[in-house]
Scaffold this active site. Structure first.
Site, short mmCIF file in Angstrom:
data_model
loop_
_atom_site.label_atom_id
_atom_site.label_comp_id
_atom_site.label_asym_id
_atom_site.label_seq_id
_atom_site.Cartn_x
_atom_site.Cartn_y
_atom_site.Cartn_z
CE1 TYR A 145 -3.52 -2.63 0.59
CE2 TYR A 145 -4.64 -0.62 1.19
CZ TYR A 145 -4.69 -1.94 0.83
OH TYR A 145 -5.90 -2.57 0.70
CE LYS A 195 1.65 -17.51 -3.34
NZ LYS A 195 0.69 -18.63 -3.49
CG ASP A 227 -2.24 -20.01 -2.06
OD1 ASP A 227 -1.69 -20.03 -0.94
OD2 ASP A 227 -1.76 -20.59 -3.07
CG ASP A 251 -8.22 -4.69 1.57
OD1 ASP A 251 -9.17 -4.22 2.22
OD2 ASP A 251 -8.14 -4.63 0.32
CG ASP A 255 -13.91 -6.92 2.20
OD1 ASP A 255 -13.69 -6.18 3.19
OD2 ASP A 255 -14.35 -6.49 1.12
C1 LIG Z 1 -10.83 1.85 0.64
C2 LIG Z 1 -9.56 1.08 0.78
C3 LIG Z 1 -8.37 1.99 0.57
C4 LIG Z 1 -9.46 0.35 2.12
C5 LIG Z 1 -8.20 -0.52 2.14
O1 LIG Z 1 -7.87 -1.16 1.15
O2 LIG Z 1 -7.54 -0.54 3.18
C6 LIG Z 1 -10.64 -0.55 2.45
O3 LIG Z 1 -10.81 -1.57 1.53
C7 LIG Z 1 -10.49 -1.12 3.84
O4 LIG Z 1 -10.49 -2.35 3.96
O5 LIG Z 1 -10.39 -0.35 4.80
MG LIG Z 2 -11.03 -3.49 2.39
#
Ligand SMILES: CC(C)[C@H](C(=O)O)[C@@H](O)C(=O)O
Ligand SMILES: [Mg+2]
Ligand SMILES: NC(=O)c1ccc[n+]([C@@H]2O[C@H](COP(=O)([O-])OP(=O)(O)OC[C@H]3O[C@@H](n4cnc5c(N)ncnc54)[C@H](O)[C@@H]3O)[C@@H](O)[C@H]2O)c1
Length: 362
Positions: A145, A195, A227, A251, A255
């Site tokens: 990042y 990884k 993975d 990240d 999710d």
């Molecule tokens: C919006 C984006 C920059 C952010 C990230 O990738 O960190 C989001 O996906 C998160 O998980 O907070």
């Molecule tokens: Mg995110």
């Protein structure tokens, strides 16, 4: 005299202001119940910053955040700002700089399945029976990042786009300590994700994590390739306790973990600096597909606010009360559309009605 805490309130874009409004009403209820005052200052961020003050992270917003004890953040981004130069967009222009400016290197994303929501999970009931409770600990200020060089060079079809994945030993050490200390207070297991079969940054990551683990003989360490981790999370999530990841892997896996709990709208997060300062934000985004309809799930924002009470203000009882209130309203059958199963006993509610129910339960 009541204790006073200063909160910078950054609702942002899309559903951000909608779910923030509910979190602030719950904060009012906390104020009424405990002997404490939350001094709140609102500031523009993301698309709201661009539209109102000409940039995603206005200087006034940074000043307000610096004067605060914690930041309560909604979400930023949306189609309206996607054609701006990347560094001026809400995500790269505001969210990432905020993380860097305030040294928010430790991102805690607890994915907990509430017993009454097992039906909303994307997994089969037998896989999640009895619930699960995974804490994703994501390194937030390093890795691909932020590391340089990154960019797009050249002309036309000769252009190349590139990013750099880079981690220093101290960066890996400090997030590893956060993971092991968290694991000590819960299931005493850390699974470190990397990884290392491909990436040099992961080879170093694995070596440093293994070294730090020796300081925590009471905590079990395992390593897993990212993975495989993505697959294991959907195969048998209960095998995990604390999942330790670098920035991008965290990240993605957070999710995934969120969806196992029923909806991205359920997953809170705390982004912590050294000391007690932190920024608290839902793990999900501005949800342009449902913004403006008043139907977003405010629970992630409300639980994030609860994490603020716990980690920045030491108000553990109030934070627990919020968690319990959320569990109660889910048991009572209140459901926003994202977690609605059309089952008997469920009551479909909008954002504000979910806020009302949580306040009543509190
Ligand atoms: C919006 C984006 C920059 C952010 C990230 O990738 O960190 C989001 O996906 C998160 O998980 O907070
Ligand atoms: Mg995110
Ligand atoms: N922290 C942040 O500010 C943050 C985080 C992630 C994405 N984003 C930004 O948000 C925008 C949209 O991104 P995206 O669509 O990939 O991800 P998203 O998280 O906004 O939405 C993904 C899906 O989850 C649903 N969802 C998310 N939160 C919800 C909630 N509280 N209640 C009900 N449903 C919810 C959305 O409706 C959508 O279907 C992009 O500009 C992205 O960069 C911001």
């Amino acid at each position: 005299m009541a204790q006073v805490f200063k909160v910078a309130v950054l609702p942002g874009d899309g559903i951000g202001p909608e779910v923030m409004a509910e979190a602030l009403r719950v904060l009012d209820a906390v104020e009424a119940k405990y002997d404490v005052t939350f001094e709140r200052t609102h500031a523009n961020v993301g698309g709201a910053g661009i539209d109102n003050e000409g940039k995603a992270l206005p200087d006034t917003t940074v000043t307000i955040c610096k004067a605060a004890d914690a930041i309560l953040f909604g979400s930023v981004g949306g189609p309206k700002w996607e054609s701006l130069p990347p560094d001026e967009q809400p995500e790269r222009g505001a969210l990432l700089p905020l993380r860097k400016i305030f040294g928010l290197y430790a991102n805690l994303r607890p994915a907990i399945i509430f017993p009454s929501l097992t039906g909303a999970s994307s997994l089969k009931e037998e896989v999640i029976a009895g619930g699960f409770n995974v804490l994703v600990i994501r390194e937030l200020t390093g890795g691909i990042y932020f590391a340089q060089p990154k960019g797009i060079e050249g002309e036309g079809r000769d252009r190349v786009g590139f990013d750099t994945m880079r981690y220093s030993v101290p960066e890996i050490e400090r997030i590893t300590h956060v993971a092991f200390q968290a694991a000590r207070k819960r299931g005493k297991k850390v699974c470190s994700i990397d990884k290392a079969n491909v990436l040099s940054s992961s080879v170093l990551w694995r070596e440093v994590v293994t070294g730090i683990a020796k300081e925590y003989p009471d905590v079990e360490l395992s390593h897993m390739y990212v993975d495989n981790a993505a697959m294991q999370l959907v195969r048998w999530p209960k095998q995990f306790d604390v999942i330790l990841c670098e920035n991008m892997f965290g990240d993605i896996l957070s999710d995934e973990a969120a969806m196992l709990t029923g909806s991205l709208g359920m997953l809170p997060s705390a982004s912590l600096a050294e000391g007690t300062f932190g920024m608290y934000e839902p793990s999900g985004g501005s949800a342009p597909d449902i913004a403006g309809q008043g139907i977003a799930n405010p629970i992630a924002q409300i639980l994030s606010m609860g994490m603020m009470l716990k980690f920045s203000f030491g108000m553990v009882d109030a934070a627990d009360a919020i968690d319990n209130a959320v569990a109660t309203v889910l048991d009572q059958g209140f459901r926003t559309r994202d977690i609605y199963q059309q089952k008997e006993g469920e009551k479909l509610v909008n954002t504000k009605e979910m806020g009302d129910a949580i306040i009543a339960a509190l």
